[in-house]
Design a protein around this motif. Structure first.
Motif, PDB file in Angstrom:
ATOM      1  N   UNK A 120       0.905  -1.169  -0.034  1.00 24.76           N
ATOM      2  CA  UNK A 120       0.013   0.138  -0.213  1.00 24.76           C
ATOM      3  C   UNK A 120       0.858   1.230  -0.046  1.00 24.76           C
ATOM      4  N   UNK A 121       0.361   2.330  -0.742  1.00 24.85           N
ATOM      5  CA  UNK A 121       1.146   3.609  -0.604  1.00 24.85           C
ATOM      6  C   UNK A 121       1.448   4.463   0.623  1.00 24.85           C
ATOM      7  N   UNK A 122       2.238   5.132   0.705  1.00 25.09           N
ATOM      8  CA  UNK A 122       2.481   6.244   1.802  1.00 25.09           C
ATOM      9  C   UNK A 122       2.485   7.562   0.890  1.00 25.09           C
ATOM     10  N   UNK A 123       1.762   8.508   1.621  1.00 24.29           N
ATOM     11  CA  UNK A 123       2.025   9.790   0.891  1.00 24.29           C
ATOM     12  C   UNK A 123       3.322  10.526   0.934  1.00 24.29           C
ATOM     13  N   UNK A 124       3.549  11.192  -0.163  1.00 24.64           N
ATOM     14  CA  UNK A 124       4.996  11.904  -0.132  1.00 24.64           C
ATOM     15  C   UNK A 124       5.109  12.963   1.008  1.00 24.64           C
ATOM     16  N   UNK A 150       6.699   7.806  -4.017  1.00 22.50           N
ATOM     17  CA  UNK A 150       5.937   6.604  -3.773  1.00 22.50           C
ATOM     18  C   UNK A 150       5.273   6.301  -5.425  1.00 22.50           C
ATOM     19  N   UNK A 151       5.954   5.476  -5.902  1.00 25.52           N
ATOM     20  CA  UNK A 151       5.471   4.942  -7.308  1.00 25.52           C
ATOM     21  C   UNK A 151       4.976   3.555  -7.328  1.00 25.52           C
ATOM     22  N   UNK A 152       3.974   3.387  -8.272  1.00 31.35           N
ATOM     23  CA  UNK A 152       3.392   2.059  -8.246  1.00 31.35           C
ATOM     24  C   UNK A 152       4.206   1.230  -9.421  1.00 31.35           C
ATOM     25  N   UNK A 158       6.524   1.464  -4.721  1.00 35.14           N
ATOM     26  CA  UNK A 158       8.153   1.402  -4.537  1.00 35.14           C
ATOM     27  C   UNK A 158       8.118   2.712  -3.818  1.00 35.14           C
ATOM     28  N   UNK A 159       8.713   2.679  -2.463  1.00 32.09           N
ATOM     29  CA  UNK A 159       8.704   3.859  -1.561  1.00 32.09           C
ATOM     30  C   UNK A 159      10.145   4.364  -1.184  1.00 32.09           C
ATOM     31  N   UNK A 160      10.591   5.482  -1.558  1.00 31.56           N
ATOM     32  CA  UNK A 160      11.929   5.954  -1.013  1.00 31.56           C
ATOM     33  C   UNK A 160      11.573   6.835   0.253  1.00 31.56           C
ATOM     34  N   UNK A 161      12.684   6.333   1.176  1.00 30.81           N
ATOM     35  CA  UNK A 161      12.635   7.195   2.257  1.00 30.81           C
ATOM     36  C   UNK A 161      13.987   7.685   2.654  1.00 30.81           C
TER      37      UNK A 161
END
Length: 198
Positions: A120-124, A150-152, A158-161
């Motif tokens: 599931x996504x997370x908001x930028x 956060x890209x589908x 795919x989430x970059x933190x």
């Protein structure tokens, strides 16, 4: 210190190189503002503090041995064996800090942040609590960060933190672990090239 803007996060993400490697991470979104450094120090679980202190002590002891001359090698071997015993115990304690519901696996990581796949996504710009469990008993790091992107990708995200609240000694631990992994990968590639050319 407040949350960073998207442009600031992007700049920070480029500060350190990252290595493609799968490590265990925990990501937990937080609703309150990112803590300051003093609040970060108070939030770090004891097991993570022990891990960091143990790593620093091991490095310090081995550096001191370089001045002893001939006996240093035997003493270094003994100390490394003792350190391995402590690492095994510490790894067991750290595994208790790994929360199954928050567990993901990195695609890559480095001194600036990490990237992983989630269902599931997370908001930028979302603030998150991060627990990284480094490979080969190299320790674990507790810090806070923000979502850069956060890209589908197919059915996942795919989430970059970016690590935005992290102790410098913990960042150094991540950098050392990523450099060690990069070195191993380069050695494997060189060996594969040698095998294919012979």
């Amino acid at each position: 210190m407040s949350e960073l803007t998207l442009a600031e996060l992007d700049t920070r993400y480029q500060d350190y190189f990252s290595v493609e490697h799968r490590i265990n991470i925990n990501i937990q979104p937080i609703t309150e503002a990112l803590p300051d450094i003093a609040q970060l120090e108070n939030a770090i679980p004891e097991a993570f503090l022990l891990s960091s202190q143990s790593s620093e002590l091991n490095m310090s002891a081995l550096r001191s041995l370089n001045r002893l001359g001939e006996l240093a090698e035997e003493l270094a071997n003994y100390l490394q064996q003792q350190a391995k015993k402590m690492d095994l115990l510490l790894q067991y304690v750290l595994r208790q800090q790994d929360i199954a519901e928050q567990r993901f696996y990195s695609l890559h990581y480095g001194g600036s942040g990490c990237c992983y796949l989630a269902q599931s996504p997370l908001p930028v710009l979302q603030a998150v609590e991060i627990r990284l469990f480094l490979p080969n008993n190299e320790g674990a790091v507790f810090c806070f960060g923000q979502v850069l992107s956060c890209q589908q990708v197919a059915d996942n995200w795919q989430i970059k933190v970016v690590f935005t609240r992290i102790r410098e000694q913990d960042r150094e631990l991540i950098v050392r672990a990523s450099l060690h992994q990069q070195s191993k990968l380069l050695k494997q590639h060189a060996e594969q090239r040698q095998l294919s050319s012979s």
